[in-house]
Design an enzyme around this catalytic site. Structure first.
Site, mmCIF file in Angstrom:
data_model
loop_
_atom_site.group_PDB
_atom_site.id
_atom_site.type_symbol
_atom_site.label_atom_id
_atom_site.label_comp_id
_atom_site.label_asym_id
_atom_site.label_seq_id
_atom_site.Cartn_x
_atom_site.Cartn_y
_atom_site.Cartn_z
ATOM 1 C CE1 TYR A 53 -20.053 -37.229 -36.632
ATOM 2 C CE2 TYR A 53 -19.721 -35.192 -37.823
ATOM 3 C CZ TYR A 53 -19.204 -36.321 -37.232
ATOM 4 O OH TYR A 53 -17.852 -36.530 -37.235
ATOM 5 C CB SER A 233 -10.548 -35.309 -30.972
ATOM 6 O OG SER A 233 -11.873 -35.762 -31.030
ATOM 7 C CG LEU A 235 -9.318 -28.222 -27.776
ATOM 8 C CD1 LEU A 235 -10.448 -27.219 -27.565
ATOM 9 C CD2 LEU A 235 -8.081 -27.796 -27.000
ATOM 10 C CG PHE A 237 -14.368 -35.959 -26.799
ATOM 11 C CD1 PHE A 237 -14.102 -35.697 -28.136
ATOM 12 C CD2 PHE A 237 -15.191 -37.030 -26.495
ATOM 13 C CE1 PHE A 237 -14.632 -36.478 -29.142
ATOM 14 C CE2 PHE A 237 -15.734 -37.822 -27.498
ATOM 15 C CZ PHE A 237 -15.455 -37.545 -28.816
ATOM 16 N N GLY A 238 -12.357 -31.802 -25.038
ATOM 17 C CA GLY A 238 -12.266 -30.812 -23.973
ATOM 18 C C GLY A 238 -11.375 -31.221 -22.824
ATOM 19 C CG LEU A 240 -5.538 -32.275 -24.435
ATOM 20 C CD1 LEU A 240 -5.215 -32.406 -25.915
ATOM 21 C CD2 LEU A 240 -4.270 -32.365 -23.596
ATOM 22 N N GLY A 242 -8.158 -28.894 -19.467
ATOM 23 C CA GLY A 242 -7.865 -29.012 -18.045
ATOM 24 C C GLY A 242 -9.086 -28.907 -17.149
#
Length: 345
Positions: A53, A233, A235, A237-238, A240, A242
């Site tokens: 990372y 994850s 979400l 990677f965002g 979900l 929307g």
């Protein structure tokens, strides 16, 4: 915040774990420290990182996340925290990590652990994870096993023996797996049992409304063999949230790092996200709240790994922990799942 034992270990972890892969790329050291402070204040005692990372992995930034966490840890009570990190495996082309020596044998794993300990400025890692299998496996958006891609890899027994040695040396307390499949988990458990060696205590795999593959086989394996799931994850990677339905060019990792979230670019993702967004609205929730509350509520989850790029985002993620998931809402979620399946395995 509740604490739960990790597998059959003595590690008690908060039901939310702070993921840190944005530290050093999307977040500065000061921003990373602010998130760590906020997480600690909220009752989180569990921090997850990795030697590769921040993401996406690059030679210039490799290890920076652990360095940021290490500079924060200097001012903390070490015994109040559970620190998890991960060793990069082979077959991903990350030649700048340990000179490309990514076999899961003792020499390579010792080098990885010692590098992480130096950057984190601590004398042991509580949970040390194999970031992905050394053998041929579909992962990170791939979804079909291909025997034609078989290649040489460190035998699993040799890897367990190496991890056991690192445990005896006091460099790590327990070990876990990540991005693993049912056969791999069972082999680690079987070989550890047959040879009187330490067993893995956890599995860190992707799990969210778009990817419930874990439920098909791994849920039974981990339940019966005493491994805890650490879903990452939640979400997607965002996706979900929307936001990419509203604006395909919205700011976020999907657009900032093209090709990085390839599993979320598949054809079935957008229709499934749209269905979950509509469901959330009907229940007076934001899409983010629905996605997180679903993962938080699952019986097989020990601690959900959440990531954020701001303290405000982190606060929103934390607040979703208090949201109840009714049987009626869960039934509607399952209905969407049955129609749309796992579009982002």
């Amino acid at each position: 915040m509740q604490r739960r034992f990790l597998g059959n270990s003595d590690l008690q972890v908060s039901e939310i774990c702070l993921g840190t892969m944005t530290f050093g790329q999307q977040n500065s050291a000061a921003e990373g420290h602010a998130q760590l402070d906020r997480a600690l204040a909220a009752g989180i005692n569990f921090i997850d990182t990795a030697e590769m990372y921040p993401v996406p992995p690059r030679a210039a930034s490799c290890g920076r996340t652990e360095e940021i966490i290490g500079s924060w840890l200097r001012g903390q009570a070490r015994d109040r925290l559970v620190i998890a990190s991960k060793a990069a495996g082979p077959s991903r082309g990350l030649h700048w990590i340990r000179g490309g020596a990514h076999a899961f044998d003792y020499g390579s794993l010792r080098s990885a652990v010692e590098g992480s300990l130096r950057r984190l400025q601590i004398d042991h890692i509580d949970l040390y994870q194999l970031h992905w299998p050394a053998r041929n496996q579909p992962m990170f958006g791939q979804w079909q096993f291909d025997p034609a891609k078989e290649h040489a890899a460190t035998p699993i027994l040799e890897t367990i023996e190496a991890l056991a040695r690192l445990m005896r040396e006091g460099k790590i307390r327990h070990y876990g797996l990540s991005n693993e499949h049912p056969w791999g988990v069972m082999e680690f458990v079987r070989l550890a049992r047959e040879n009187g060696l330490p067993r893995p205590v956890s599995l860190q795999n992707a799990y969210n409304l778009l990817n419930r593959v874990y439920e098909n086989g791994l849920a039974e394996v981990c339940h019966c063999e005493g491994l805890s799931l650490l879903p990452y994850s939640p979400l997607a990677f965002g996706v979900l949230s929307g936001k990419y339905l509203r604006d395909p060019q919205a700011a976020g990792r999907i657009n900032e790092f093209p090709g990085f979230g390839q599993r979320y670019g598949k054809a079935g993702v957008a229709p499934a996200v749209g269905a979950y967004v509509e469901l959330a609205a009907r229940h007076g929730l934001t899409p983010t709240q629905l996605a997180l509350a679903f993962v938080y509520s699952r019986w097989f989850v020990a601690s959900t790994i959440i990531g954020a790029t701001s303290v405000a985002q982190l606060d929103e993620n934390l607040a979703a922990l208090a949201l109840p998931v009714s049987p009626a809402l869960l039934a509607e979620v399952d209905g969407i799942h049955l129609r749309h399946g796992n579009p982002a395995p």
